[in-house]
Motif scaffolding. Structure first.
Motif, short mmCIF file in Angstrom:
data_model
loop_
_atom_site.label_atom_id
_atom_site.label_comp_id
_atom_site.label_asym_id
_atom_site.label_seq_id
_atom_site.Cartn_x
_atom_site.Cartn_y
_atom_site.Cartn_z
N ARG A 1 0.81 -1.22 0.00
CA ARG A 1 0.00 0.00 0.00
C ARG A 1 0.84 1.27 0.00
NH1 ARG A 1 -4.40 -0.36 4.63
NH2 ARG A 1 -4.99 1.60 3.65
N THR B 1 4.20 7.80 -1.12
CA THR B 1 2.80 7.66 -1.48
C THR B 1 2.14 6.55 -0.68
OG1 THR B 1 3.31 8.36 -3.74
CG2 THR B 1 1.19 7.30 -3.40
N ARG C 1 -1.50 4.30 -0.72
CA ARG C 1 -2.71 3.95 -1.45
C ARG C 1 -3.75 3.37 -0.50
NH1 ARG C 1 1.63 2.73 -4.41
NH2 ARG C 1 1.86 0.70 -3.37
N GLU D 1 -5.37 8.01 -3.14
CA GLU D 1 -3.92 8.01 -2.96
C GLU D 1 -3.51 9.35 -2.35
OE1 GLU D 1 -1.22 6.39 -6.16
OE2 GLU D 1 -0.60 8.49 -6.21
#
Length: 418
Positions: free
Chosen positions: A62, A88, A90, A100
């Motif tokens: 993720r 990042t 998600r 995101e």
């Protein structure tokens, strides 16, 4: 200059990590390009340039962490160095929408013969900049349509532009071997200029100097609208991408009247072609017009470039386009009971398959006409775990299968054969 070099060196040093770790997917590349570049105004300033751009990306289930650098040198008085590091996260899918969020930190050092105009004065560009930015994005896929909405906001340290934020909407449409896209982005930022007034009575001469006269700081809010559209055509190992668009805004034309602004429009146009000459090497050719980057204070210009991309680690397993009614991965039963395992990867140079039914021994697949790859194997009915490897990249679940983690924390796909 230090703001750009430190992060570029960090990217180069982390490239060897692309080969490590089984619990995460890692990829990286190095672009080496030669280019002819010229400002849109002032043709005598054109010249040849060499660009080196390393990048590395590491993906967990993720989370992802990426670093993208670039260094361009035309001559000792004209250089450009930058690096962006992005983290990042998600989220899980909610009503077919994927969310995101991310944080971006970047350093930039630029010097050249471009200029900015303040009043009647043309001021040479020489900038060092450090950026911090937060970003949120939502994506939804509806059959062959894709839609996205992105919001960004942050702060710049150094340079004249502060507090940039923006909103971008995007759309994609798959048409066989063609991928079409369009984006619209609205940006807004504050521009800070310290202007020297030589003649207080007439206010007819200005400069970003620090000697004589009276210094005044002007803060103006600058709107910016960018609209682009284009498409990519995939042809086996080759891709052709074209893009057209406009960038519009308003700029201050007289420091004595900060609210007096002039509207402007700049064109965006590019044509790029890539060809995979080896599993890890891409030939890249491109050219076009690029607009002014007002957030980072880089002037507009035109370019023609040719270069190579050297890849390492995982890359896209199959093409984004698929023929109608043909899954990317399937297993057919042949006369006599043998099974034909097929994977569609038109641009691949080598494909291997490994599964329970091969005792996890890699089996090379053979290329068929039309971009399919095939391996004929004796497979009994049952439920199996399957993994594929394209062009020597990391093993992963075949497209279209449910992905699960194996005992080595890698991803495999589940397939039921009747």
């Amino acid at each position: 200059m230090r703001a750009g070099w430190w992060s570029l060196v960090a990217t180069l040093l982390t490239l060897p990590l692309a080969a490590r770790g089984a619990s995460a997917q890692t990829s990286g590349y190095l672009d080496v390009d030669g280019a002819w570049v010229a400002p849109w105004e002032g043709a005598p300033n054109h010249g040849r340039a060499l660009s080196i751009a390393p990048a590395i990306r590491r993906d967990w289930q993720r989370y992802s962490l990426s670093s993208e650098g670039a260094a361009t040198l035309a001559d000792p008085s004209h250089y450009y160095v930058q690096n962006l590091v992005t983290a990042t996260r998600r989220s899980r899918e909610w009503r077919r929408i994927n969310f995101e969020s991310g944080l971006l930190a970047g350093g930039l050092a630029y010097r050249g013969e471009g200029f900015r105009t303040i009043g009647a004065e043309k001021v040479p560009i020489a900038r060092e900049l450090f950026q911090l930015q937060a970003r949120g994005r939502a994506d939804v896929a509806l059959d062959k349509w894709g839609f996205s909405l992105t919001a960004t906001g942050g702060e710049n340290f150094g340079g004249a532009v502060r507090q940039p934020w923006g909103v971008e909407a995007g759309m994609t449409r798959e048409l066989g071997r063609v991928l079409l896209y369009a984006t619209a982005r609205a940006d807004r930022f504050r521009e800070y200029d310290t202007v020297l007034v030589h003649d207080v009575a007439t206010l007819d001469s200005y400069a970003l100097s620090a000697t004589g006269g009276r210094a005044e700081e002007y803060r103006t809010v600058q709107p910016l609208l960018t609209m682009t559209g284009g498409g990519t055509v995939a042809m086996g190992r080759a891709e052709l991408t074209t893009e057209f668009g406009v960038q519009q805004g308003r700029r201050m034309i007289d420091p004595a009247r900060p609210r007096a602004r002039k509207a402007w429009t700049e064109l965006i146009a590019s044509l790029a072609a890539t060809y995979r000459i080896a599993p890890r090497i891409l030939l890249r050719i491109g050219g076009g017009l690029y607009p002014t980057d007002y957030v980072r204070q880089l002037p507009q210009g035109k370019f023609v470039s040719v270069g190579l991309r050297l890849e390492r680690g995982r890359r896209q397993q199959v093409d984004w386009y698929l023929p109608p009614d043909l899954p990317a991965f399937r297993i057919d039963t042949l006369p006599g009971g043998a099974r034909a395992v097929r994977l569609r990867a038109p641009r691949a140079l080598k494909v291997d398959i490994s599964a329970d039914f091969t005792d996890w021994t890699p089996v090379p697949m053979r290329r068929l006409k039309g971009g399919d790859w095939e391996a004929v194997l004796p497979i009994a009915p049952g439920t199996y775990r399957v993994s594929v490897r394209v062009d020597g990249s990391e093993w992963s679940a075949p497209p279209g299968l449910v992905g699960v983690l194996d005992e080595f924390n890698g991803e495999v796909g589940l397939v039921v054969i009747r």
